[in-house]
Design an enzyme around this catalytic site. Sequence first.
Site, short mmCIF file in Angstrom:
data_model
loop_
_atom_site.label_atom_id
_atom_site.label_comp_id
_atom_site.label_asym_id
_atom_site.label_seq_id
_atom_site.Cartn_x
_atom_site.Cartn_y
_atom_site.Cartn_z
N ARG A 1 6.76 7.39 -2.98
CA ARG A 1 5.61 8.18 -2.52
C ARG A 1 6.08 9.55 -2.03
NH1 ARG A 1 4.18 4.31 -4.75
NH2 ARG A 1 3.16 2.48 -3.88
N GLU B 1 -1.13 -13.22 -0.93
CA GLU B 1 -1.32 -12.21 -1.99
C GLU B 1 -0.60 -12.57 -3.29
OE1 GLU B 1 0.11 -8.25 -1.10
OE2 GLU B 1 -0.89 -7.39 -2.84
N LYS C 1 -5.57 -12.10 -0.49
CA LYS C 1 -5.48 -10.72 -0.98
C LYS C 1 -5.32 -10.81 -2.49
CE LYS C 1 -3.21 -6.29 -0.46
NZ LYS C 1 -2.81 -5.31 0.54
N SER D 1 -5.20 -2.38 -4.46
CA SER D 1 -5.67 -1.41 -5.46
C SER D 1 -4.79 -1.41 -6.71
CB SER D 1 -5.80 -0.01 -4.87
OG SER D 1 -4.61 0.45 -4.30
N ARG E 1 -2.19 2.43 -1.83
CA ARG E 1 -2.31 3.70 -2.56
C ARG E 1 -3.73 4.25 -2.58
NH1 ARG E 1 0.90 1.24 -7.50
NH2 ARG E 1 0.16 -0.60 -6.41
P1 13P Z 1 -1.89 -1.15 -3.34
O1 13P Z 1 -3.30 -1.05 -2.81
O2 13P Z 1 -1.20 0.17 -3.45
O3 13P Z 1 -1.79 -2.00 -4.56
O4 13P Z 1 -1.05 -1.92 -2.23
C1 13P Z 1 -1.61 -2.98 -1.60
C2 13P Z 1 -0.54 -3.88 -1.17
O5 13P Z 1 -0.43 -4.20 -0.01
C3 13P Z 1 0.37 -4.41 -2.17
O6 13P Z 1 1.11 -5.43 -1.61
#
Ligand code: 13P
Length: 363
Positions: free
Chosen positions: A33, A178, A220, A262, A305
């Site tokens: 980033r 997630e 997630k 995202s 992001r």
């Molecule tokens: P992004 O929204 O950039 O995909 O990141 C979310 C996240 O926590 C990935 O583990």
Amino acid sequence: MNVTELSKIAKQMVAPGKGILAADESMPTVGKRFASINLENTEDNRRAFREMLLTSPGEGQYISGVILFDETIRQKTSSGKSFVEVLKSEGILPGIKVDQGIKEMASGSVEKVTTHGLTGLAERLAEYVALGAKFAKWRAVITISDTTPTPANIAQNAQDLAQYALECQKAGLVPMVEPEVLLDGNHSLQASAKVLEQTLVAVFDELKKAGVAPEGVILKSSMAISGKDSGVKDTPTQVAKTTIDVFKKVLPAELAGVVFLSGGQSEVQATANLNAMNQSRTPVNGTAMHLTGDLPWPLTFSYARALQDGATKTWKGLKENLQAAQKVFLHRAKMNSLASQGKYTEELEKGFTASAGGEATQD
Ligand code: 13P
């Protein structure tokens, strides 16, 4: 395990009109980033970057929780207040990333696992609880290609996520589970939905077997969406309908909520897709309101992001850009708050230039 307390925290994480900021990028990911704004990846720059995001005035209106990285949960603002205290004073729950990154499943394999992060997990969780964390996150990834995902990869990731979730609940932390189906590749929307379904079936099966209480879990999830290299741009309605169809088939009604990553979508795309998820609910009394539709789970955001890109590019690591960057960040947070209630329109973006999104791969 105190399920009542876990359920209370989980409900707070997905409270109406609010979502999660993921600010838990590992050092190499922050490096990527920063490279885009020509900023050196030093501890102090990372601290200043997180300070810019976490001290945005009034962000507690839109943000219910922030996922921190191990370094960040120990850091302070330039005026000496710990980030955990900053969040608490805004009514925001501090969370912590506890997986230790992804590794090849076998030498040379495109598939990844996170099993190595389970070593010493209980001790690390106890320390994070002492530091003020209320929830934790573990990210596993599923890769779509001509030959993947393999059943073995889905099974291993599901087992690891279940073991992590159980440890969290025992420690008093809400697990954010997630399993990210990556956006990379040229697959179709239908292929993405199929893999999302296979993955979630395995994950929820393992969570149940492990004795994890679903009312104290936040999923997630990635959205069902065409691959980044497919050349196809799905409409928000297509993404929402396909994703929700999978959720309806697979998720237990007791699950506390779903937040989305995202994954490399642009800022506006991630907001518009979330908005469509919440608009597609059956209206009650004429308005499609959060939690009043035909789904038992709140659906909101947990973006990194898609919440940070524009603010990062405005900030560029310079003190004089701090306020302008925070304004961009708060705008994005507000747009996603509206999207979590199905009340977003692109006209609301007037005066702001949203960022185009990046590559899907990250640590
Ligand atoms: P992004 O929204 O950039 O995909 O990141 C979310 C996240 O926590 C990935 O583990």
